[in-house]
Every structure is written in structure tokens, then in C-alpha cells.
Design a protein around this motif. Structure first.
Motif, PDB file in Angstrom:
ATOM      1  N   ARG A  69      51.517  21.978  26.126  1.00  0.00           N
ATOM      2  CA  ARG A  69      50.069  21.910  26.354  1.00  0.00           C
ATOM      3  C   ARG A  69      49.579  20.473  26.147  1.00  0.00           C
ATOM      4  NH1 ARG A  69      46.518  25.897  26.347  1.00  0.00           N
ATOM      5  NH2 ARG A  69      47.928  27.319  25.307  1.00  0.00           N
ATOM      6  N   THR A  70      50.073  19.843  25.067  1.00  0.00           N
ATOM      7  CA  THR A  70      49.666  18.460  24.792  1.00  0.00           C
ATOM      8  C   THR A  70      50.113  17.533  25.916  1.00  0.00           C
ATOM      9  OG1 THR A  70      49.729  18.847  22.415  1.00  0.00           O
ATOM     10  CG2 THR A  70      49.907  16.560  23.131  1.00  0.00           C
ATOM     11  N   ARG A  71      51.361  17.727  26.362  1.00  0.00           N
ATOM     12  CA  ARG A  71      51.859  16.876  27.447  1.00  0.00           C
ATOM     13  C   ARG A  71      51.032  17.047  28.717  1.00  0.00           C
ATOM     14  NH1 ARG A  71      58.317  16.584  27.174  1.00  0.00           N
ATOM     15  NH2 ARG A  71      58.358  17.029  24.975  1.00  0.00           N
ATOM     16  N   LEU A 127      55.268  13.679  35.514  1.00  0.00           N
ATOM     17  CA  LEU A 127      55.168  14.478  34.282  1.00  0.00           C
ATOM     18  C   LEU A 127      56.464  15.255  34.155  1.00  0.00           C
ATOM     19  CD1 LEU A 127      53.648  15.712  31.856  1.00  0.00           C
ATOM     20  CD2 LEU A 127      52.717  17.413  33.413  1.00  0.00           C
ATOM     21  N   TYR A 128      57.224  14.960  33.098  1.00  0.00           N
ATOM     22  CA  TYR A 128      58.528  15.596  32.885  1.00  0.00           C
ATOM     23  C   TYR A 128      58.363  16.716  31.869  1.00  0.00           C
ATOM     24  CZ  TYR A 128      63.512  15.797  31.567  1.00  0.00           C
ATOM     25  OH  TYR A 128      64.803  16.192  31.296  1.00  0.00           O
ATOM     26  N   TYR A 168      67.590  13.316  38.240  1.00  0.00           N
ATOM     27  CA  TYR A 168      66.313  12.801  37.722  1.00  0.00           C
ATOM     28  C   TYR A 168      66.212  11.269  37.668  1.00  0.00           C
ATOM     29  CZ  TYR A 168      62.463  11.918  34.487  1.00  0.00           C
ATOM     30  OH  TYR A 168      61.340  11.417  33.904  1.00  0.00           O
ATOM     31  N   GLN A 191      53.443  22.016  22.408  1.00  0.00           N
ATOM     32  CA  GLN A 191      53.883  20.671  22.814  1.00  0.00           C
ATOM     33  C   GLN A 191      53.672  20.459  24.310  1.00  0.00           C
ATOM     34  OE1 GLN A 191      57.730  19.201  21.967  1.00  0.00           O
ATOM     35  NE2 GLN A 191      56.939  18.040  20.245  1.00  0.00           N
ATOM     36  N   GLU A 234      58.714   5.692  40.522  1.00  0.00           N
ATOM     37  CA  GLU A 234      58.064   4.640  39.733  1.00  0.00           C
ATOM     38  C   GLU A 234      57.814   3.401  40.585  1.00  0.00           C
ATOM     39  OE1 GLU A 234      59.399   5.743  35.174  1.00  0.00           O
ATOM     40  OE2 GLU A 234      60.564   4.269  36.280  1.00  0.00           O
ATOM     41  N   GLU A 262      69.395  17.384  36.022  1.00  0.00           N
ATOM     42  CA  GLU A 262      69.294  16.233  35.111  1.00  0.00           C
ATOM     43  C   GLU A 262      69.904  14.975  35.749  1.00  0.00           C
ATOM     44  OE1 GLU A 262      68.014  15.540  32.174  1.00  0.00           O
ATOM     45  OE2 GLU A 262      67.712  17.381  31.044  1.00  0.00           O
ATOM     46  N   GLU A 307      60.358  19.734  30.008  1.00  0.00           N
ATOM     47  CA  GLU A 307      61.624  20.425  29.779  1.00  0.00           C
ATOM     48  C   GLU A 307      61.312  21.860  29.374  1.00  0.00           C
ATOM     49  OE1 GLU A 307      65.630  18.692  28.171  1.00  0.00           O
ATOM     50  OE2 GLU A 307      64.464  19.494  26.528  1.00  0.00           O
ATOM     51  N   LYS A 323      63.401   9.351  39.783  1.00  0.00           N
ATOM     52  CA  LYS A 323      62.391   8.796  38.880  1.00  0.00           C
ATOM     53  C   LYS A 323      62.169   7.313  39.204  1.00  0.00           C
ATOM     54  CE  LYS A 323      61.725   7.852  33.912  1.00  0.00           C
ATOM     55  NZ  LYS A 323      62.175   6.516  33.585  1.00  0.00           N
ATOM     56  N   PHE A 325      48.542  14.375  30.398  1.00  0.00           N
ATOM     57  CA  PHE A 325      48.804  13.892  31.750  1.00  0.00           C
ATOM     58  C   PHE A 325      47.540  14.000  32.601  1.00  0.00           C
ATOM     59  CE2 PHE A 325      50.934  14.106  35.968  1.00  0.00           C
ATOM     60  CZ  PHE A 325      51.689  12.959  35.866  1.00  0.00           C
ATOM     61  N   MET A 351      61.199  30.286  26.058  1.00  0.00           N
ATOM     62  CA  MET A 351      60.202  29.562  25.266  1.00  0.00           C
ATOM     63  C   MET A 351      59.142  30.508  24.700  1.00  0.00           C
ATOM     64  SD  MET A 351      59.414  26.216  27.519  1.00  0.00           S
ATOM     65  CE  MET A 351      58.653  25.244  26.243  1.00  0.00           C
ATOM     66  N   GLU A 352      58.776  30.280  23.457  1.00  0.00           N
ATOM     67  CA  GLU A 352      57.719  31.082  22.823  1.00  0.00           C
ATOM     68  C   GLU A 352      56.507  30.216  22.491  1.00  0.00           C
ATOM     69  OE1 GLU A 352      57.509  34.214  22.470  1.00  0.00           O
ATOM     70  OE2 GLU A 352      59.543  34.907  22.857  1.00  0.00           O
ATOM     71  N   SER A 353      56.768  28.948  22.151  1.00  0.00           N
ATOM     72  CA  SER A 353      55.679  28.072  21.734  1.00  0.00           C
ATOM     73  C   SER A 353      55.385  27.052  22.839  1.00  0.00           C
ATOM     74  CB  SER A 353      56.086  27.343  20.448  1.00  0.00           C
ATOM     75  OG  SER A 353      55.225  26.266  20.232  1.00  0.00           O
TER      76      SER A 353
END
Lengths: 375, 256
Positions: A365-367, A350-351, A335, A363, A343, A332, A353, A339, A371, A358-360
Motif C-alpha cells: 500500500r505504501t509503495r 513501480l516494482y 527485469y 508495505q 529508464e 526476474e 513483489e 528496466k 508511486f 500474501m496476507e499483509s
């Protein structure tokens, strides 16, 4: 099934089933295993003693027993190791080596003795002022202490000659892995993000003498094929590890190919070439003293940003993916520095975390999909 | 006709555009993914447009429920769809703050395209869920929270970023005799602070707009502006911006 498919499938299965793979490797080689915690351990010393060095990179386990020793904000890799240790999953290990490279590891060096008393531990403390003249001398003394403690635990004498031989084997393994990452980047369809990770990971559960031959075979078979075009976005991955594996499934779904990495579990283990001169101890110390761009080994001027920029330029990657393990403070802290550098160069980041429990993944997937759409 | 459907965590939104990309219908149903909200919202929008599903040439689904909606021709993330919707509705906007039921996003635009974005982590802090919890504690309808906050006379800080801890903090404040209005305003500021932190990570541009259901809360939009020290405006039809973006994508995909 073609030779390359057979070899890839073999290594994928090993990486996905570490416990079974280690048991089989021990059976095949007649060796007993010694656990090696992240990030760096002198595996050559273990190998020279006739043991199988086994990577301990956590896994997906529910925390119960480890809660007594590690808070919710601690690194899930180390917490999983402690959990499995308490549950007895590592009772077959002759010992574990724990480097004190971060705050969590520093504490576990001590807590392991109480939490998992049945598995002896050997601590190693790496020099942080690596540019200071005494660092090499200090690190060599640490390596020799590790050897002596392992000898005491196992009752096996570990000679310098055996360490030299092990180092030669490991240098060959590291060279093979460097070549693999270069060649794999040219075959993004055959070696997708998930396959690349699993092939590299398998090496931590096998005898390197066997493993390097498997990887060599994959390289040779790849070279016989015409180079492939990436279906989607080419990226450089940075961080601790390229897991949970489900994240890589989402990469593959969205056509994201990893063409180079700066992951602690992957290229950081083998990207630094050993020094040609010196005693075996100096050569081993040199690999740590010469390592650049790793947050766990302090630098006077952080080189990670420039290194990532060069990796992007050299591989034709379009972006950098940060696999940020919760709550890895060394990673961290690095970063914001790299970064800003990325930039400035106009390199998209694409960050992500992540943690191993993790089970789900919706979120993420959307990120990841966003991207890919953005690029 | 081209249809965009945004199936979120707490509501389903549908927009229909015609051949000229004009919005001919837009509907919101307060039932999200996992319910029949998507079908209800779609039927309501089709009725509003006076058409049937057969008249729709292309469907784009977005939002968390996008992968489960089998009538869609293609799925596109809500980040891209919000950017597309804002590009159409507020062409000069370069920063979008989208606060929905379960997450918050800050999206940077360059030339109408997504340049960068950030999403909150898997946590209710800084999201619509936080306001839902607060409105329950305050025994107020979610839609009345803004008017209540407007009556506030003093700034009350809610220091906990965690929704669960914040709930007990708010209960303690109420027990200590703090006014409901001050707590409501404090809740808005708590979200604004959290999202402003995200804005810092991704950077803000010159024109900031808000989308998502939380932008219906005027006091929240003003709190956001105060926290950022920049003008912030809610996009008209803020809840359906993602669906409008999806419908425009549907139009573009069909004509590609």
C-alpha cells in the motif's frame, strides 16, 4: 441493473469463484473439464475433444501437502496447483496439461504423477530455439503427441476437423479480447484495474463460446457510452498475473488504471494474431513461434523492453507496473533488461513483489500510494 | 499551526510548524502503531509548542499507522514525507536512505521531488529490527551499539542476510570468542551491505543523507559510507524528518 453491469458482475463472480464457476460451466455444457497449467497450453485440442479447458492459475491456499514437493522459493501459482491437486480439489478433471516452461514446471511435470496420481497429466515441451528451422516441425509433433495422449486418457477421438473448428473459435475469442483491452482503456471508470482483471480472468473458467459473447456484449455497451477520463495515473502492467486481488483494490483506491498489459494470464494469451495460411497444426504452432516479448519463450534479441515502451506511448500511460511473482526466475531475469530500457526513455517503474499467499498489504500500500503521489 | 505525525512500527514522531514553516516542536515516543504512542507524542508536541489541538489548522499523518489515525485531515506516505522533510532540511540532497524499525527505503530526489524509490521486502534484514535483535544478543542497549562498534579492531563478517539466521551466526561467533565490539560493527556492516544493494537497484546521486532511527547510530552511518564509497551524512533530527515533512505538507495543503 443495466446490461453492462449485469455482465460485468457475472464475470467478476465467476473469476472470484473458479471452482463453482467450472462446476456450473460443466453442468451447462455437459462437458468434462481438463486443467491447463500456465503459461501456454494448446487449449484448442482440449476443446476439440469436447472438453472444457480450465485455466489453473493457483489461488490463495495455505501450503501443507505441497511442501513435500516444492521448496519455499518455488512459484506460488504452481505450488497452489500441487497443493489443491493433492487435497483432491482437481479430482473432477479428466486430465491436466503441464507445459515445461520454467524450472518449477519442468519438475512438476514429473512430480505430479506421484503427488496427484488420480489426475492424469500430459506434458508438453515447447521449442526454445524458435528461430531454428526445425522448431515448427518439432512443435507440431508435440501437439500431435498431446492429442494422442489425451485421446488415450479420455477415450475420445479428436479429429483435425474438430481442432480446426476449435481454433476458429479461439481466434475469434482472442480477437474479442484484443478489442476488449483497447476499448476498456477508454473507460477507466467503468472498467477499473480490478474489473479489467476479473473480466479477463473469467474466461479461463467458462466455455469460450459463451464467454466471448459476454465480452462482446460488454464491448458493445461500452461503445454506446461517452469515453471516460482516468481519475489518476494510467499504467501498463507487466509480469505473470495481476494478483493478489487486494493489490488491485489498492490500485483502485489510488486511482491507478491499467490501460494495457503484458501479463502472462492476460494479454500474452491473446495478443498474437494467428497466421492466415497453413495447416491447422502450422497455424497453432505459428501462434507460439510468432509470440514476442514473453520471457517464457526465448528470443534472440529480447523485444519486451521495446514492446513495453510502445505500449506506454500508444496508450498514453505514464508508468509501467511490474507484478513480480516470487520467485519467478524467468521474469526476474528479464527485469534488469527492460528496466534499463524503460529508464532510458524516462518511464517510471513501480516494482511490486507479490505472491498468492500474501496476507499483509501495508508495505505494498505504501509503495503504490507513494508511486501515485510521485507521479 | 500545522502538525505532521509519523506513526512508525516502533515509534511515533510528531512535528509542528508555524505559518512560516519553522519547526516549533518535535517529539519522539518509542511506541509505534497499534499503541497509544501517537496520542502521547502528539500531546507532548502540543505541550512543547504551548498550544492545544484547536490551534492546529491541518494534520497530515504518515508512516504505517497513518490510515488508523482518525485526527488526520489527509494521509501521505512516508516516502513523500521524508522527501519533503529532507528537501527542507538539506535542500541539496538527492538521495535518501531511510532505515526505520521494520523497513528500509532508498529515495531518489530530482528538484526536491521523488523521482524514484525502492523499499526492502517484507523481511527484517537490513532494518532497525535487525539491530534490535543484535543488541539483545550482545546484551547492549540499542543506543550504545554505535559506541560499542567504534571499539572494534577487526572486521567480522555476518554473512546471513536473514535476521533469524544472523542471530544464530552471531551467537556462534560469540561462542567462538569473538569480541562484542567486532560483532556490533559486523552487524552494522551487514545492514550497510544489504541497503547498498538496494542503492544499486535505484542508483545513488551526489549527496546521500540518512533518515530514520537507525541514522542515530553514527557507526552505522560511517559503515554505510564505507560500503557505498561515498560520503553519507545523517540528517539533523533524523527520526522526525518524516513528521517534519508531513507538517510542511499540512501547511501546503491548508494554503492550497
Amino acid at each position: 441493473m443495466s446490461i453492462i453491469t449485469k455482465k460485468i458482475t457475472k464475470l467478476e463472480n465467476i473469476a472470484l469463484n473458479p471452482a463453482k464457476a467450472v462446476a456450473e460451466s460443466c453442468k451447462e455444457t455437459g462437458k468434462e473439464a481438463v486443467g491447463c497449467f500456465p503459461i501456454y497450453t494448446p487449449e484448442e485440442i482440449v476443446y476439440a475433444g469436447g472438453f472444457l479447458p480450465v485455466g489453473m492459475w493457483g489461488g490463495k491456499k495455505e501450503f501443507k501437502e505441497s511442501e513435500a514437493y516444492l521448496q519455499g522459493f518455488c512459484c506460488s501459482i504452481i505450488k497452489t496447483n500441487v497443493e489443491l491437486g493433492i487435497r483432491g480439489a482437481y479430482n473432477h478433471l479428466k486430465a491436466v496439461i503441464i507445459p515445461a516452461l520454467c524450472d518449477t514446471l519442468k519438475c512438476i511435470v514429473e512430480n505430479w504423477k506421484i503427488a496427484v496420481p488420480q489426475v492424469p497429466s500430459v506434458a508438453i515441451v515447447y521449442p526454445q530455439n524458435r528461430w531454428a528451422a526445425g522448431s515448427q516441425e518439432y512443435l507440431i509433433a508435440e501437439y500431435k503427441r498431446v492429442r494422442s495422449e489425451l485421446e488415450k486418457i479420455t477415450g475420445v477421438l479428436i479429429t483435425e476437423t474438430a481442432i480446426e473448428q476449435a481454433y476458429e473459435l479461439y481466434e475469434e475469442y482472442r480477437a474479442v479480447m484484443r478489442e476488449f483491452t483497447e476499448v476498456a482503456a477508454k473507460y477507466p471508470q467503468t472498467i477499473d484495474a480490478k474489473k479489467r482483471h476479473l473480466i479477463i480472468k473469467a474466461g479461463y473458467y467458462m466455455d469460450k463460446a459463451v464467454y466471448k459473447e459476454d465480452v462482446k456484449c460488454i464491448i458493445e455497451e461500452l461503445k454506446k457510452m461517452p469515453e471516460e477520463k482516468a481519475k489518476g495515473v494510467k499504467v501498463v502492467a507487466t509480469g505473470l498475473i495481476g494478483e493478489p486481488i487486494e493489490v488491485l483494490d489498492i490500485f483502485v483506491e489510488n486511482g491507478i488504471t491499467v490501460v494495457a498489459d503484458d501479463l502472462a494470464q492476460e494479454s500474452r494469451q491473446f495478443r498474437t494474431v494467428g497466421r492466415p495460411e497453413g495447416t491447422i497444426w502450422e497455424k497453432m504452432a505459428g501462434r507460439i513461434l510468432d509470440q514476442r516479448g514473453c520471457t517464457f519463450l526465448a528470443e534472440q534479441k529480447k523485444s519486451r523492453g521495446d514492446m513495453l515502451i510502445n505500449m506506454v506511448k500508444n496508450t498514453g500511460a505514464e508508468a509501467v507496473v511490474v507484478m513480480m511473482m516470487k520467485f519467478c526466475d524467468p521474469e526476474e531475469f528479464d527485469y534488469p533488461v527492460y528496466k534499463a530500457q524503460l529508464e532510458k526513455e524516462g518511464i517510471p517503474i513501480l516494482y511490486l513483489e507479490v505472491d498468492q499467499q500474501m496476507e499483509s498489504f501495508e508495505q505494498l500500500r505504501t509503495r503504490i500510494q507513494s508511486f501515485a503521489e510521485m507521479l | 499551526m500545522f502538525l505532521g505525525i509519523d506513526i512508525g512500527s516502533s515509534s511515533s514522531k510528531v512535528a509542528i510548524v508555524d505559518e512560516n514553516k519553522n519547526v516549533v516542536a518535535a517529539k519522539v515516543v518509542n511506541m509505534g502503531t497499534g499503541t497509544n504512542g501517537a496520542d502521547v507524542a502528539m500531546q507532548a508536541a502540543l505541550d512543547e509548542a504551548g498550544i492545544t489541538l484547536e490551534d492546529v489548522k491541518y494534520i497530515v499523518a504518515t508512516g504505517y499507522g497513518r490510515l488508523k489515525f482518525d485526527k488526520a485531515d489527509v494521509q501521505i506516505t512516508e516516502i513523500s514525507c521524508h522527501a519533503k522533510g529532507v528537501q527542507t532540511l538539506v535542500p541539496d540532497a538527492d538521495t535518501i536512505i531511510d532505515i526505520g524499525g521494520q523497513d528500509a527505503k532508498v529515495i531518489r530526489l530530482a528538484g526536491g521531488q521523488v523521482e524514484n524509490f525502492i523499499m526492502n521486502e517484507k523481511c527484517a534484514a537490513g532494518t532497525g529490527r535487525f539491530l534490535e535483535v543484535m543488541s539483545r544478543v550482545l546484551n547492549t542497549d540499542l543506543k550504545d551499539l554505535s559506541a560499542l562498534a567504534d571499539q572494534s579492531t577487526k572486521a567480522l563478517a555476518i554473512s546471513s542476510v536473514c535476521t533469524v539466521f544472523a542471530e544464530s551466526e552471531v551467537i556462534s561467533s560469540l561462542a567462538a570468542g569473538e569480541a562484542l565490539a567486532d560483532v556490533a560493527r559486523g552487524a552494522n556492516f551487514a545492514i550497510a551491505k544489504r541497503v547498498a544493494g538496494m542503492c544499486k537497484r535505484v542508483g545513488t546521486g551526489k549527496k546521500i543523507v540518512m533518515t530514520g532511527g537507525v541514522a542515530l547510530n553514527d557507526n552505522m552511518v560511517r559503515s554505510m559510507a564505507a560500503e557505498l564509497g561515498q560520503e553519507v551524512t545523517a540528517v539533523p533530527h533524523c527520526q522526525v524528518v518524516g513528521a517534519i515533512g508531513a507538517a510542511i505538507f499540512a501547511h501546503e495543503k491548508y494554503h492550497k
